[in-house]
Design a protein around this motif. Structure first.
Motif, PDB file in Angstrom:
ATOM      1  N   ALA A 197       0.796  -1.201   0.042  1.00 35.03           N
ATOM      2  CA  ALA A 197       0.021   0.118  -0.121  1.00 35.03           C
ATOM      3  C   ALA A 197       0.864   1.063   0.071  1.00 35.03           C
ATOM      4  N   LEU A 198       1.929   1.157   0.481  1.00 38.30           N
ATOM      5  CA  LEU A 198       3.097   2.553   0.604  1.00 38.30           C
ATOM      6  C   LEU A 198       2.837   3.099  -0.660  1.00 38.30           C
ATOM      7  N   PHE A 199       3.475   2.129  -1.883  1.00 35.76           N
ATOM      8  CA  PHE A 199       3.680   2.743  -3.244  1.00 35.76           C
ATOM      9  C   PHE A 199       2.556   3.685  -3.633  1.00 35.76           C
ATOM     10  N   GLN A 234       5.300  -4.808   4.293  1.00 30.57           N
ATOM     11  CA  GLN A 234       6.390  -4.521   5.306  1.00 30.57           C
ATOM     12  C   GLN A 234       6.519  -3.024   5.759  1.00 30.57           C
ATOM     13  N   TYR A 235       5.748  -2.250   4.994  1.00 28.70           N
ATOM     14  CA  TYR A 235       6.025  -0.794   5.350  1.00 28.70           C
ATOM     15  C   TYR A 235       4.695  -0.120   5.776  1.00 28.70           C
ATOM     16  N   SER A 236       3.945  -0.752   6.553  1.00 30.32           N
ATOM     17  CA  SER A 236       2.709  -0.327   7.236  1.00 30.32           C
ATOM     18  C   SER A 236       2.995   1.151   7.985  1.00 30.32           C
ATOM     19  N   SER A 237       3.961   1.178   8.789  1.00 30.01           N
ATOM     20  CA  SER A 237       4.324   2.448   9.499  1.00 30.01           C
ATOM     21  C   SER A 237       4.241   3.381   8.542  1.00 30.01           C
ATOM     22  N   GLN A 238       5.300   3.439   7.410  1.00 30.88           N
ATOM     23  CA  GLN A 238       5.603   4.174   6.377  1.00 30.88           C
ATOM     24  C   GLN A 238       4.368   4.742   5.579  1.00 30.88           C
ATOM     25  N   ASN A 273      -7.968   0.313   9.731  1.00 27.64           N
ATOM     26  CA  ASN A 273      -7.857  -1.206   9.885  1.00 27.64           C
ATOM     27  C   ASN A 273      -6.572  -1.735   9.810  1.00 27.64           C
ATOM     28  N   LYS A 274      -6.042  -2.897  10.294  1.00 30.64           N
ATOM     29  CA  LYS A 274      -4.795  -3.369  10.568  1.00 30.64           C
ATOM     30  C   LYS A 274      -4.543  -3.686   9.303  1.00 30.64           C
ATOM     31  N   ALA A 275      -3.013  -3.225   8.851  1.00 30.24           N
ATOM     32  CA  ALA A 275      -2.586  -3.588   7.602  1.00 30.24           C
ATOM     33  C   ALA A 275      -2.328  -5.058   7.453  1.00 30.24           C
ATOM     34  N   PRO A 276      -2.282  -5.737   6.270  1.00 36.56           N
ATOM     35  CA  PRO A 276      -1.891  -7.123   6.206  1.00 36.56           C
ATOM     36  C   PRO A 276      -0.582  -7.547   6.657  1.00 36.56           C
TER      37      PRO A 276
END
Length: 1704
Positions: free
Chosen positions: A347-349, A393-397, A386-389
């Motif tokens: 999702a980050l990208f 790997q980059y949920s916080s970013q 919602n909680k990231a899958p």
């Protein structure tokens, strides 16, 4: 870089260069060999390869071959690297470098060679990769190349790049692509032409063509720009044709690179020299591709393709978004991007692309279409809430990017966004609420000047709508928003609802935390977080909000006074301090808080001060609340107590500084409490004369119930209360408070009980009588008596036990004594204080708690007394009573386990009591010490995991040490030290390792005390140093490491003490050696430990004088067997070390040392220990042989096993055994020699009297144990002779069998039969001769029964003589020595020695003659023959003289005078039969070697003396006389013939009669002599008697006698007549056989006698004589007499007057 690092780096570089040169040389050699081989063996292959590669000139063939060989090397090393792993491949690198270097001189040749190598049909991918890599290096190095080479290389690389078959092909294509890029730097046109040639519209090109173009664009920005437009257009035509994922990824990556290159180009446009396109033109070229990517490729199922598309969008948008027209079109594709959130893409990208679009929309003020807002809000909000899958790997970013998106949206559409948030709040889902509130907080915190007040207002409305939610996360989110509003400058927006919400949450969270339940850990954790956020919010509010409301101030103050949750006090105090400072300074002061003075509204000042003081006792709790509370006190000083304000202004900063200088890990609780108490004291001094301190005491008393037990705060509270009460002015009110405190205390709680006790003690400083009165009143009120104890009647909530209250009362009294003024204490200590303590103890059940309380009380009381400086003559009256109670308690404690600190406290009490008068006596001190040591040392060491027992144990040991020190101080001299050590000795020698360890540590403690005391000047008693060292030394080899180290420390202390007293030169080298040994003792290697102990012994040995050495060895021997084997080995090791180094100096102490060893040797069980002890004895014996020998020989018989073991050890050392054997012989010989005077100490021991039997037993043992193969050649003659002498002396009448004095002392029965001189001597001789290993000698000794002869006193001399003769015959090599010894013995003054020597005298052996010893032997024998002292000696001397004829017959004539004289002397003066017989036998032997002329005048004397013994009663004498007479008859010559004829006539009748001697030997000798003398008659008929051969001897004799008488009748009738008369005289002979022979001979004579001579006979007389014989007891005599009487009668009846012829 330091010098060492530089040197190391230089060495590394040098090594690499050297290695490189070496490898290069090797490679060149290999190439040379390869060239040679190629020229000889591979000419065909080379020619074929040349055909493939083209025509070479002759000059280039060598270079070509070298390059080929180097490539082979690179390939081979690459293969090795693949199999063995990656590493520094020097050969491969060096080969590549060589090719590159050759290219610098011959670039065209080398490159052509490499190109031709690439064109070989059979070539591996690895080789091609290596060639391309080398080509890249050459290109980078040389730059400009020949155009023909470049063209060929471009063509080949392009071809290789486009041929991708497999993975290796991909690698080959990649390096080919890199080679083209490298060429492009100097030959861009050629490379670009080749690539563009393969890039055609509507024709899908190869993957690496696109990749290479991207690399070219990146590396050659400005050169590539003219081709950028056509490249982008051509690539766009390929999009529809690219169906595979790889080509799509390649195109996406290329587009990303192209767009970034364009952006770089646009930023540096002024540097470009090529015709360029504008930014708008580039955007128009890119947009179709962007649109196709988003609409088509973004929906591809491959995630890598999607990722490539998303990553390429960002640089593409960088070109598109600045264009207003294209921006609107980009907005249209936002929903397609949002849809990708539902896929599996990171999702980050996606969010980064959206953020880029939204931020540009804000910057350009062209918001996204409103119709897309809800979709954007929803999708982004879902991502936030919602909680990231898990795969992302980059949920916080991503979350951070989301926040930036919402901030951008809030700037553009605040109303719409807040409306959306409000709608989301209505869902009431926690995650949604928290996420939304966090977004609101982020919007509030955004430092955006464009953020409108309207947006903040709407946000606060949304927040207020959720303040009723009780969920923790929601509350924290709201509190953070409130804090953020205060920080962001919206303070006015939170007044009212915000402050109220914070106050409520502070109270609510505190309540929940203080009333938490065990099963709700997670909830408690969440509540803690809420509370923390609340406190952070309070801190923010109070530091930033001005004009605080009075309600919030009051709430915070009440919170401090009432809360039980202490962790929040620090921020609250900080907040209150801030608020108070604002109020006092008048900064925006609320009207309700205003006043005339600088004061604020407070609760009771004493209550606030009491609360803060107690809380400050733990200043680092709750994030350092101490400093915060001190600052609050300082700020509120005018409001609390104006009189203290000035003092607080000075002292509070000092307290704050102390806390700031320390941390919770470095501060001292006691020191801090002391500072607070001093602060309290100084404060109370300012209120002196008022009731302020009493009201403070009440508040402190009220605070007691607010704190748990135990706690630091409550402990300080009791202390502060005690100090405060001590300053009270009204004693009655103080009594009330103290009595109330006594009643409400729970005595079952140790902490509260101790607190009250401390409070009473502190109060006693200023109110001692009041305190004692209160205690007395308390005891009366609770009706204390032995029958009733009704405490629980009025304390239902605390069911006290009687012993608990008694314990508390005892300690209270002792605490009062501890804090009481010294002058008052001396009047009160005996009574009531100590009397009350004793009363409470003896009137109770005396359980553990009560005992501990009693001991603690005694310790406190005695300490208080001892602390008084001027005791003068004060005598503690209760000391004896207390001592007896304490000793009983110690003795009652179990010795096998430790369950309480009672014994430690008891010993501590004794140590304090020992310092008070009346002092303990020496006996009392020893008894106390013994009891205490036994109580502690017998305890087993606690386990490592039992910390409580370890603490109890350490305390007990420490108390024991202090008690020992106290008692030792009373007798600080060597005697006191020795008594202490004696008490520890049995524990040092214990079999239990923990007891030894403790005892050793106590010993060490004592020594350190003693060494550092003034007693060190008093010299130790003689032997005390050695005894103490001997006790400790074995422990240096203890199995326990700590015991070994402790023993070493004790030894060091002893050595220090000894050195200080003796001023010995204890050097540094010895100290270092001891330290090294101490380190070795900590090893686990047993051999190393023993070696270290031995080294210690050798180091300290020089510090001992001889007396100390003796005491040391005595102590070491005494302790052998007391412990285990290891200690015993250590003891004997020390003994051996000392004896080895000091044996020479111990001459006067040898006997004591030997005695000590021998006394303890029998109890030593282990053979090795016994062996080492015996080695010590042998070591002494080597230096002091005579002393050791005498001491050993004086040991009792029978010889004990340990003594035999000593001699066995002696026998094992053959040289030493010989020496000892020689000394033992000397001891035996000294008894047979004249006593001489001693000239040295060794002579004194050598000449000391020892029992010969012990000496003989020792000799026997040594001979028995010596090596069987050792024949003892040097000892055989001396030892044999000595044993014979000893045997001879034992047969003397005065040498009775010994019954030793030692034996008599121990036993009543005599010594065993085998323990006598004769038996032991003979056994020794038997062993000695067995070593000769002569079968003939052994057989002869047995056959001739020599040993039996020797054992019998009667045959001893015969046995000696026989033994000597056999030795001469069978023992070679010792004759001379034996002869010398015999002569020496013959000259001895000891009679038995002379006798034995004479018996051995070898006169019958030629040895004396051969060794020229004959003359002295004859002289000595002459003396022996002349002496009259001893018959045996005379006999033996005569025998020896006679034997000279056997041993030296040629010398008989020379010594004939002496020989004949001495032998005749024995005949002339017959002393005894044996002497006379020996004399005649000697004469017989001598005469055999002489002639008549040699004999001289002695012949007549011999003949006359010989006949005298014919009729002697002794058979021996008769025998010897007959033999001698026969020898005389043989010797006689012409000169003596006539004389001897007369002698024969005189001897004839005895000879004829004794031919029938009862002694057969005598009869035979007599007959032989008679027949030998017949020829002197001159009648040859008698010389050869005739007769039958079978007749008996008697018949032959009768015939001879008849013939003899017949001849005599005819020739010498007168002689016959005289013979008859002589014969008749024998009828009265004592021998019956002689009487018979006389009768028979008389009858024969009468029958042959002539008538003439018959007439002369006196017949009546003859008849009477014969008739008397009829009464003879022997019937033979009677019969012979009767026959003779008949002959007599016949002669008288038949006419005796007739002529002789008629009678015949």
């Amino acid at each position: 870089m330091c010098i060492g690092q530089r040197a190391e780096l230089f060495l590394v570089v040098s090594f690499c260069l050297i290695q490189k040169r070496t490898l290069r040389k090797e490679l060149e050699e290999e190439m040379t060999e390869a060239i040679t081989e190629a020229a000889v063996d591979s000419s065909e292959e080379v020619s074929e390869e040349r055909d493939d590669l083209g025509t070479f000139e002759s000059d280039d063939s060598g270079t070509f071959q070298q390059v080929v060989n180097l490539l082979d090397i690179i390939d081979s090393e690459s293969a090795k690297t693949d199999t063995t792993g990656a590493g520094l491949d020097m050969r491969k690198t060096l080969a590549s470098v060589i090719i590159t270097e050759k290219a610098t001189t011959e670039p065209s040749v080398v490159i052509n060679t490499l190109i031709r190598c690439l064109q070989v049909s059979e070539i591996s991918t690895r080789r091609k990769v290596n060639i391309y890599n080398i080509l890249q290096e050459i290109i980078q190095q040389d730059g400009e190349l020949e155009e023909q080479c470049v063209q060929r290389l471009v063509a080949i690389a392009s071809k290789e790049m486009r041929e991708i078959t497999e993975m290796e092909g991909y690698m080959k294509a990649e390096v080919a692509s890199d080679t083209l890029v490298a060429l492009s730097r100097n030959h861009f046109s050629l490379v670009m032409y080749e690539l563009q040639h393969h890039l055609k519209p509507l024709n899908l090109t190869d993957e690496f063509v696109i990749i290479t173009l991207a690399k070219l664009a990146n590396g050659n920005v400005f050169e590539f720009m003219p081709y950028m437009g056509i490249t982008l257009a051509t690539i766009f035509t390929m999009l529809r044709l690219a169906n595979e994922a790889k080509i799509r990824q390649a195109i996406c990556g290329a587009m990303e690179t192209f767009c970034e290159t364009v952006q770089f180009y646009l930023k540096h446009l002024e540097e470009s020299v090529y015709p360029v396109m504008t930014e708008e033109q580039f955007a128009l070229k890119v947009f179709p591709t962007y649109r196709y990517f988003v609409t088509v490729w973004l929906r591809h199922h491959n995630p890598e393709v999607k990722l490539g598309v998303i990553r390429s969008l960002k640089p593409m948008l960088g070109l598109l978004l600045p264009n207003d027209d294209l921006r609107e079109q980009v907005y249209d594709y936002i929903p397609l991007l949002l849809a990708e959130y539902q896929g599996g893409l990171e999702a980050l990208f996606i969010t980064q692309v959206l953020r880029q679009i939204l931020e540009v929309s804000v910057i350009t003020n062209t918001p996204v279409p409103q119709m897309q807002l809800h979709t954007i809000f929803t999708e982004l909000h879902v991502q936030v809430c919602n909680k990231a899958p898990a795969q992302h790997q980059y949920s916080s970013q991503n979350l951070m990017e989301m926040v930036h998106c919402f901030v951008a949206l809030a700037r553009s559409y605040p109303k719409e966004l807040m409306k959306f948030f409000f709608s989301q709040m209505e869902t009431k889902k926690e995650a949604v609420l928290v996420g939304t509130l966090n977004l609101i907080r982020a919007i509030v915190s955004a430092d955006e000047p464009r953020m409108s007040i309207r947006a903040i207002y709407l946000a606060i409305r949304v927040v207020k709508n959720t303040i009723s939610d009780t969920r923790s996360k929601v509350r924290m989110a709201i509190l953070r928003i409130i804090g953020q509003l205060a920080l962001s400058g919206y303070q006015e927006r939170i007044k009212g609802w915000g402050l109220k919400y914070v106050s409520v949450q502070l109270t609510l969270s505190t309540y929940k935390l203080t009333n938490r339940r065990d099963n709700f850990y997670l909830r408690d954790l969440e509540e803690r977080m809420v509370h923390k956020v609340t406190m952070d919010t309070v801190k923010i509010i109070t530091s930033s909000v001005s004009g605080m409301t009075n309600e919030f101030w009051v709430r915070l103050l009440c919170y401090i006074m009432e809360t039980d949750y202490m962790e929040t006090l620090t921020p609250i105090c900080v907040s209150l301090t801030n608020l108070a400072e604002h109020q006092l300074r008048g900064q925006d002061v609320d009207v309700s808080m205003a006043g005339k003075s600088r004061q604020v509204d407070l609760p009771a000042p004493q209550k606030l001060l009491a609360r803060l003081l107690v809380l400050m006792s733990s200043p680092y709790k709750g994030e350092g609340r101490g400093i915060a509370m001190l600052n609050l006190l300082r700020t509120l000083s005018q409001s609390i107590a104006p009189s203290m304000a000035n003092m607080w202004e000075l002292e509070i900063p000092l307290l704050v500084r102390y806390l700031e200088e320390h941390t919770e890990f470095t501060w001292d609780q006691k020191a801090w409490e002391d500072k607070l108490i001093q602060f309290l004291r100084n404060s109370l001094k300012k209120t002196r004369g008022s009731s302020w301190s009493l009201r403070l005491s009440k508040e402190l008393n009220n605070q007691i119930a607010s704190f748990d037990s135990p706690s630091l705060e409550k402990g300080f509270l009791y202390r502060a209360l005690g100090f405060t009460l001590a300053t009270g002015l009204e004693a009655s009110k103080v009594e009330v408070l103290l009595l109330e405190l006594l009643y409400k205390t729970d005595y079952s709680n140790d902490f509260d009980s101790e607190g009250v006790i401390l409070c009473f003690g502190l109060c006693a400083r200023g109110q001692v009588k009041t305190v004692l009165n209160v205690l007395h009143d308390f005891e009366e009120r609770i009706q204390e008596s032995e029958q009733s104890w009704q405490i629980s009647a009025w304390r239902k909530d605390h069911p006290w036990r009687r012993e608990t209250v008694k314990s508390a009362l005892m300690v209270m009294y002792s605490c009062v004594a501890s804090y009481c003024h010294p002058q008052l204490l001396l009047n009160l200590v005996d009574s009531p204080i100590t009397a009350k303590i004793i009363h409470h103890y003896v009137s109770s059940c005396q359980d553990i708690c009560l005992k501990m309380a009693f001991m603690k009380s005694v310790v406190q009381v005695t300490k208080a007394i001892n602390n008084i400086k001027d005791l003068e003559d004060f005598h503690f009256a209760q000391k004896t009573t207390l001592t007896s109670i304490i000793v009983a308690v110690i003795e009652a404690e179990p010795t096998d386990n430790l369950v309480s600190p009672v014994r430690a406290l008891a010993m501590e009490a004794l140590s304090h009591l020992s310092k008070l008068k009346p002092f303990y006596s020496t006996e009392e001190s020893s008894e106390l010490m013994d009891i205490s040591i036994h109580s502690v040392i017998s305890l087993q060491l606690p386990g490592e995991d039992n910390e409580s027992i370890k603490t109890l144990y350490a305390n007990a040991l420490s108390s024991l040490e202090r008690l020992m020190e106290s008692l030792l101080q009373r007798q600080l001299d060597p005697r006191g030290l020795q008594e202490m050590v004696q008490l520890l000795e049995k524990w040092i020698l214990s079999e239990k390792e923990w007891e030894r360890e403790k005892a050793m540590n106590l010993h060490l403690y004592l020594m350190r005390i003693y060494v550092h005391s003034t007693a060190v000047c008093i010299p130790l008693k003689m032997g005390q140093f050695g005894t103490m060292v001997g006790l400790i030394a074995p422990c240096t080899c203890d199995a326990h490491q700590r015991t070994r180290v402790a023993s070493m420390n004790v030894l060091s202390s002893l050595l220090d003490l000894h050195a200080s007293q003796t001023c010995s030169l204890w050097g540094l080298s010895k100290e270092k050696e001891l330290e090294k040994c101490k380190g070795d003792l900590q090893s686990t290697d047993v051999e190393k430990i023993f070696c270290a102990s031995s080294r210690i012994a050798k180091v300290v040995c020089t510090e001992f004088n001889c007396d100390e050495v003796v005491s040391l060895i005595q102590k070491l021997c005494e302790n052998i067997g007391a412990m285990d084997l290891q200690h015993d080995k250590a003891s004997v090791t020390w003994i051996g070390s000392f004896l080895q180094m000091r044996a020479k100096e111990l001459e006067d102490k040898v006997a004591e040392i030997l005695s000590a060893i021998l006394v303890h040797l029998p109890v030593v069980d282990h053979p090795e220990v016994r062996r080492l002890l015996i080695e010590g004895i042998l070591l002494l014996a080597h230096h002091h042989q005579e002393t050791i020998l005498t001491s050993l020989l004086r040991q009792p018989l029978p010889m004990e096993s340990h003594l035999a073991e000593v001699w066995l050890a002696v026998s094992e050392n053959v040289p030493f055994a010989r020496t000892m054997l020689h000394s033992l012989m000397g001891r035996l010989q000294s008894r047979l020699s004249p006593r001489v005077s001693a000239t040295s100490k060794a002579d004194i021991w050598r000449l000391a009297a020892v029992d010969p039997l012990m000496t003989l037993c020792t000799i026997h043992l040594l001979i028995q144990k010596l090596d069987e193969n050792d024949k003892l050649p040097d000892f055989l003659p001396d030892l044999t002779y000595t044993l014979l002498l000893q045997l001879g002396s034992s047969h003397r009448p005065e040498a009775a069998p010994p019954v030793l004095k030692m034996w008599k002392l121990v036993h009543t029965a005599p010594l065993p039969e085998e323990m006598n001189l004769q038996r032991v001597t003979i056994k020794s001789m038997q062993l000695l001769f067995k070593r000769v290993k002569s079968q003939h000698l052994a057989r002869a000794l047995d056959e001739q029964a020599v040993w039996d002869l020797l054992q019998d006193g009667g045959t001893f001399l015969e046995g000696v003589s026989l033994l000597a003769r056999l030795c001469m015959q069978h023992v070679e090599g010792h004759r001379q020595r034996l002869a010398e010894l015999v002569l020496r013995g013959m000259d001895s003054e000891v009679l038995s020695c002379r006798i034995s020597s004479t018996a051995v005298c070898f006169m019958s052996d030629p040895v004396l003659y051969q060794e020229k010893l004959l003359k002295p032997a004859v002289l000595l024998l002459e003396k022996g023959a002349d002496q009259e002292e001893d018959e045996a000696l005379r006999v033996l001397s005569l025998r020896a003289l006679g034997n000279m004829a056997l041993g030296a017959p040629k010398k008989v004539k020379q010594h004939r005078k002496v020989l004949l004289e001495k032998c005749l002397g024995a005949l002339r003066e017959p002393v005894s039969t044996s002497v006379t017989a020996e004399g005649m036998e000697a004469l017989t032997k001598i005469l055999a070697e002489l002639r008549e002329g040699d004999v001289g005048s002695s012949f007549d004397a011999m003949s006359e003396q010989c006949r005298i013994f014919f009729d002697n009663e002794s058979e021996l004498l008769r025998l010897k006389a007959f033999i001698l007479f026969g020898e005389l008859a043989r010797v006689v010559g012409m000169s003596k013939k006539h004389f001897f004829k007369g002698e024969v006539k005189k001897a004839w009748i005895p000879l004829m009669l004794h031919s029938q001697d009862p002694c057969s030997n005598a009869a035979q000798a007599c007959m032989a002599t008679m027949f030998q003398c017949v020829h002197f008659w001159g009648w040859k008929s008698l010389e050869h008697p005739s007769g039958p051969s079978d007749i008996t001897t008697d018949d032959k004799m009768t015939v001879f006698q008849t013939t003899m008488c017949s001849i005599l009748t005819q020739k010498k009738p007168a002689v016959l007549y005289s013979f008859l008369l002589e014969t008749m005289a024998y009828v009265k002979n004592n021998l019956s056989r002689i009487r018979i022979a006389a009768c028979n001979l008389a009858g024969i004579i009468m029958k042959q006698m002539s008538t003439h001579y018959l007439k002369k006979l006196d017949f009546p007389a003859l008849r009477n004589s014969l008739q008397e014989l009829q009464l003879d007891p022997d019937p033979g005599v009677r019969r012979a007499a009767l026959e003779t009487l008949e002959v007599l009668d016949s002669c008288s009846q038949h006419g005796l007057l007739a002529s002789p012829q008629g009678m015949s």
